[in-house]
Design an enzyme around this catalytic site. Sequence first.
Site, PDB file in Angstrom:
ATOM      1  N   ASP A  95       6.931   3.803   2.302  1.00 26.26           N
ATOM      2  CA  ASP A  95       6.320   3.278   3.522  1.00 26.26           C
ATOM      3  C   ASP A  95       5.105   2.462   3.101  1.00 26.26           C
ATOM      4  O   ASP A  95       4.099   3.029   2.644  1.00 26.26           O
ATOM      5  CB  ASP A  95       5.909   4.428   4.436  1.00 26.26           C
ATOM      6  CG  ASP A  95       5.449   3.923   5.802  1.00 26.26           C
ATOM      7  OD1 ASP A  95       5.582   2.715   6.066  1.00 26.26           O
ATOM      8  OD2 ASP A  95       4.966   4.744   6.598  1.00 26.26           O
ATOM      9  N   SER A 102       9.326  12.548   5.119  1.00 24.51           N
ATOM     10  CA  SER A 102       9.379  12.890   6.541  1.00 24.51           C
ATOM     11  C   SER A 102      10.238  14.136   6.683  1.00 24.51           C
ATOM     12  O   SER A 102      11.432  14.116   6.359  1.00 24.51           O
ATOM     13  CB  SER A 102       9.984  11.743   7.359  1.00 24.51           C
ATOM     14  OG  SER A 102       9.135  10.621   7.343  1.00 24.51           O
TER      15      SER A 102
END
Length: 503
Positions: A95, A102
């Site tokens: 990211d 996540s």
Amino acid sequence: MSVHRVMGVETEYGISVAGQPTVNPMLSSSQVVNAYAGKVIRARRARWDFEEENPLRDARGFDLARDVADDSQLTDEEVGLANAILTNGARLYVDHAHPEYSSPEVTNPRDLVLWDKAGERVMLEASRRAAEPPLSTSILLYKNNTDNKGASYGCHENYLMSRSTPFADIVRNLTPFFVSRQVVCGAGRVGLGQDGSRHGFQISQRADFFEVEVGLETTLKRPIINTRDEPHADADKYRRLHVIIGDANLSEVATYLKAGTTALVLSMIEDDFLTTDLSVEHPVTSLHEVSHDPSLRHLLTLKSGRKLTAVQLQMEYLENARKYVEDRSGADTDPETRDVLDRWESVLTRLESDPMSLSRELDWVAKLAVLQQYRERDGLDWSHPKLQLVDLQYADLRPERGLYPRFVERGRMARILTDAEIERAVHQPPEDTRAYFRGRCLAQYSEHVAAASWDSVIFDLPGNESLQRVPTLEPLRGTRAHVGRLLDRCRTAEELVRAITGG
């Protein structure tokens, strides 16, 4: 009326390459993710399905135009960076300039801690794999939130809420809670200001990087309340509250309370239980001031005229939560909700009387305790660079170097979980959410899973010209109770899709 709701956490890790301070962080982050995916997953790697994502939809009732959005907001675009979906239902990817884990969707704060801790082990293993040939790159990962040079990276929580709850109610009731909850779940930081140039110690790693009360951004003009309206579920029924203000915690107790107390406050908001307005004057400035005062004496001014410390403001929420739980469930209150309430009260009581007594439970106190030892032993002022190194070392994932792992090994940090539980969660998904279906499919049918996301699994079946999408819009379907027997009996992906579609 309880701490149980669908939730998750996504953590960007700090990254550096030993001896190479100018290396491209996107490249090194990709090396970490690809090293894990290539050497641990090995089978066909499913791509991430971006089709249903819409990061520019705002909970205030409009969509931000793509041509005015910052590039960092366009998370629905495939940019060619490393991306992997794990058998425990989690996503591991790059990211911006950081490797991110996540977690899978879970239904309670204890499981959130469990799969968050599993993420630490995934990241540690990924860095070790990157150090093996042919990469042979010594990549260091830190579970923190700032490089102390002006950059910050996030640890975002996600909570599924009822779509019928007015967003204005969420903002009004949640803002004071977020301004004050850092006294419980701050990670601690040496240095004040975004670049850390002012000397001192503060409670939160993230507080100084927040500049507005409400907004859609996550990397610029960061808001206390983020308005991204991307539910990853049935949008008519649910909204996903995207919380970007939390620190990346290592303490199991801090993470547990962070998620558990927030879940309780959200339940009170949904049920319109909070009738007293606890709004604070100048919330962004107040957020910074609370963080800058580890003595916990700073007085917040409420719009009602009352003056309370952050701990006292948290106690207001606690008292409301106890009344709410007693009113709604009484003797039938589940054990985990009672545990969150009891731990919350215990922590707040001790913060008010003797904050340093919490050095085994809260990250910022544990960090401050060891920093004070160095200061007293060596006569160091807060400006001494050694203290910033100690701060960083606390977040180092390596058990042989990181301070937090050493504290755990020596029994200096309270635990909620066992190592065996965490190791299992590295590979196995939660059993009570749709993550179970996603994870099992990736484990059993990896050669035929073309793509997946939070709300779908897409199969590429032999002899079929088109891909077969299986929607997973209901987070509490696709559980072990729902599909466990089906997955047990379907030996191939073709059998599974046939059984689901009736084809």
